[in-house]
Design an enzyme around this catalytic site. Structure first.
Site, mmCIF file in Angstrom:
data_model
loop_
_atom_site.group_PDB
_atom_site.id
_atom_site.type_symbol
_atom_site.label_atom_id
_atom_site.label_comp_id
_atom_site.label_asym_id
_atom_site.label_seq_id
_atom_site.Cartn_x
_atom_site.Cartn_y
_atom_site.Cartn_z
ATOM 1 N N LYS A 151 0.849 -1.192 0.000
ATOM 2 C CA LYS A 151 0.000 0.000 0.000
ATOM 3 C C LYS A 151 0.884 1.241 0.000
ATOM 4 O O LYS A 151 1.809 1.353 0.818
ATOM 5 C CB LYS A 151 -0.871 0.002 1.266
ATOM 6 N N ASP A 180 -0.620 -0.171 -4.567
ATOM 7 C CA ASP A 180 -1.999 0.325 -4.499
ATOM 8 C C ASP A 180 -2.028 1.641 -3.761
ATOM 9 O O ASP A 180 -1.719 1.706 -2.577
ATOM 10 C CB ASP A 180 -2.871 -0.707 -3.774
ATOM 11 N N GLU A 206 -2.258 0.132 -8.688
ATOM 12 C CA GLU A 206 -3.717 0.283 -8.650
ATOM 13 C C GLU A 206 -4.104 1.721 -8.338
ATOM 14 O O GLU A 206 -3.621 2.280 -7.348
ATOM 15 C CB GLU A 206 -4.311 -0.553 -7.492
ATOM 16 N N ASP A 229 -9.350 -0.590 -9.775
ATOM 17 C CA ASP A 229 -10.019 -1.240 -8.645
ATOM 18 C C ASP A 229 -11.266 -0.413 -8.324
ATOM 19 O O ASP A 229 -12.374 -0.749 -8.746
ATOM 20 C CB ASP A 229 -9.046 -1.340 -7.457
ATOM 21 N N LYS A 251 -13.307 -6.892 -6.567
ATOM 22 C CA LYS A 251 -13.802 -7.151 -5.211
ATOM 23 C C LYS A 251 -15.313 -7.271 -5.263
ATOM 24 O O LYS A 251 -16.017 -6.265 -5.257
ATOM 25 C CB LYS A 251 -13.454 -5.981 -4.298
HETATM 26 O O1 OSB Z 1 -6.102 -6.745 -2.981
HETATM 27 C C1 OSB Z 1 -5.447 -7.178 -2.006
HETATM 28 O O2 OSB Z 1 -4.426 -7.852 -2.148
HETATM 29 C C2 OSB Z 1 -5.856 -6.903 -0.594
HETATM 30 C C3 OSB Z 1 -7.086 -6.097 -0.416
HETATM 31 C C4 OSB Z 1 -6.926 -4.621 -0.468
HETATM 32 O O3 OSB Z 1 -5.865 -4.126 -0.749
HETATM 33 C C5 OSB Z 1 -8.081 -3.802 -0.103
HETATM 34 C C6 OSB Z 1 -8.808 -4.169 1.023
HETATM 35 C C7 OSB Z 1 -9.911 -3.447 1.423
HETATM 36 C C8 OSB Z 1 -10.312 -2.352 0.696
HETATM 37 C C9 OSB Z 1 -9.609 -1.972 -0.450
HETATM 38 C C10 OSB Z 1 -8.498 -2.699 -0.865
HETATM 39 C C11 OSB Z 1 -7.847 -2.289 -2.155
HETATM 40 O O4 OSB Z 1 -7.311 -3.097 -2.899
HETATM 41 O O5 OSB Z 1 -7.947 -1.135 -2.518
HETATM 42 MG MG MG Z 2 -7.029 -1.413 -4.507
#
Ligand code: OSB
Ligand code: MG
Length: 344
Positions: A151, A180, A206, A229, A251
């Site tokens: 992240k 991300d 991302e 995403d 997701k």
């Molecule tokens: O995608 C992954 O590997 C983990 C999940 C993750 O990063 C995430 C988890 C909760 C909310 C948003 C996100 C995201 O990808 O932005």
């Molecule tokens: Mg993401």
């Protein structure tokens, strides 16, 4: 298969450590588990867990809509096939929240025999987050010759750049990093980030931009590998291709449910994009369903399901034990909150 009744449980799962999500601080993950009961005695489970800071709907909104949707569905006891084919929205008269669609579709698919052949501990893409020191410490404990996700966008830009460059230096030449930024950067900062790290070591980045409509422009300018995403979580939930776009992160809990996720996966794959099935801190039940989806649809990708390690192993085990005996549960971790029986 005909439906007879439904039960809704509320779960509360303690997190190992508080989770900070876009201004929300969670110490416990709460959500709902839907249990559909068929007339032949079979059960199907689905999960409804809006994520604070990410979902449009609150848990109360979702609970209210889920109850309404269930009473409509149970007045059409043979609706399961159409839910599986076209999504839960097709049997009710309104747009459903993503989390509600996910629960209804998960339970319908489960009644149809899905989500049993699940890996107990699927391989997942490790998720690194926290301060630069925390990220480096997490990195040091992991094998580093495959992919991991980091992240960014939460610290100073220069710290993010330094951390990513350190990981690239310390990792095996085979390491590829998924990044991300959750739409945290201004265009100029994102462009500077892209110029300051080695794109060849990055699997994808991302959603870097607060001004997300400028993503194609960033791709054009930098040729950096980019992924969608949040853009798949808009109500229309569609996407267009642009230079630089290499992957989509899907997701179901946030992007319209399991049937919609399936459509997005097909569309992305036919455009030769990488597809990553990913979680939003679902309970072990939701994670299991996502692991199944990933195993079937994206067998060559490590799914983004490392969110499960945010929960203590002992609560994960206790939760799974409770689900197996769910008919009689009144436990603070899994508590029956609603029950409804069809009128005929
Ligand atoms: O995608 C992954 O590997 C983990 C999940 C993750 O990063 C995430 C988890 C909760 C909310 C948003 C996100 C995201 O990808 O932005
Ligand atoms: Mg993401």
């Amino acid at each position: 298969m005909l439906l007879e009744s439904a039960t809704i449980y509320r779960f509360r799962l303690p997190l190992r450590q508080p989770l900070s999500l876009k201004g929300h601080r969670l110490e416990t993950r709460q959500g709902l588990i839907l249990q559909l009961n068929a007339r032949n005695g079979q059960l199907g489970f689905g999960e409804c867990s809006p994520l604070p800071g990410f979902s449009y709907e609150s848990l109360d909104d979702a609970f209210r809509q889920l109850k309404g949707a269930i009473s409509v569905l149970l007045s059409q006891p043979d609706c399961l096939d159409s839910i599986i084919q076209s999504g839960a929205g097709c049997c009710t008269d309104r747009m459903l929240f993503s989390s509600v669609a996910c629960a209804v579709e998960g339970a319908a698919l489960n009644l149809a025999g899905r989500f049993y052949a699940v890996p107990t501990t699927p391989a997942v893409c490790p998720l690194l987050m926290g301060t630069p020191d925390e990220v480096l410490a997490q990195f040091a404990r992991l094998p580093n010759d495959s992919e991991m996700k980091v992240k960014v966008g939460r610290a100073r830009l220069d710290d993010d750049i330094a951390v990513v460059n350190t990981l690239c230096e310390q990792g095996s030449p085979l390491l590829r990093i998924r990044l991300d930024a959750n739409r945290q950067w201004a265009f100029a900062d994102a462009a500077r980030f892209c110029r300051s790290v080695n794109a060849e070591r990055i699997a994808f980045l991302e959603e870097p931009l607060a001004d997300y409509q400028r993503l194609p422009e960033l791709g054009d300018l930098t040729h950096f590998p980019l992924a969608l995403d949040e853009s798949l979580q808009m109500p229309d939930g569609d996407f267009s291709l642009f230079p630089g776009l290499v992957a989509v992160v899907i997701k179901p809990m946030l992007a319209g449910g399991l049937v919609k996720a399936h459509e997005l996966i097909r569309k992305a794959r036919s455009a030769s994009l990488r597809v990553i099935v990913s979680a939003s801190y679902e309970s072990p039940l939701g994670i299991r369903q996502l692991a199944c989806l990933a195993q079937n649809e994206t067998p060559n990708e490590l799914p983004g399901l490392d969110t499960i390690s945010a929960f203590c192993t002992s609560s994960v085990e206790r939760f799974e034990g409770l689900l197996l005996t769910a008919f009689s549960q009144q436990d603070p971790m899994l508590e029956e909150v609603w029950r409804y029986t069809a009128a005929h």
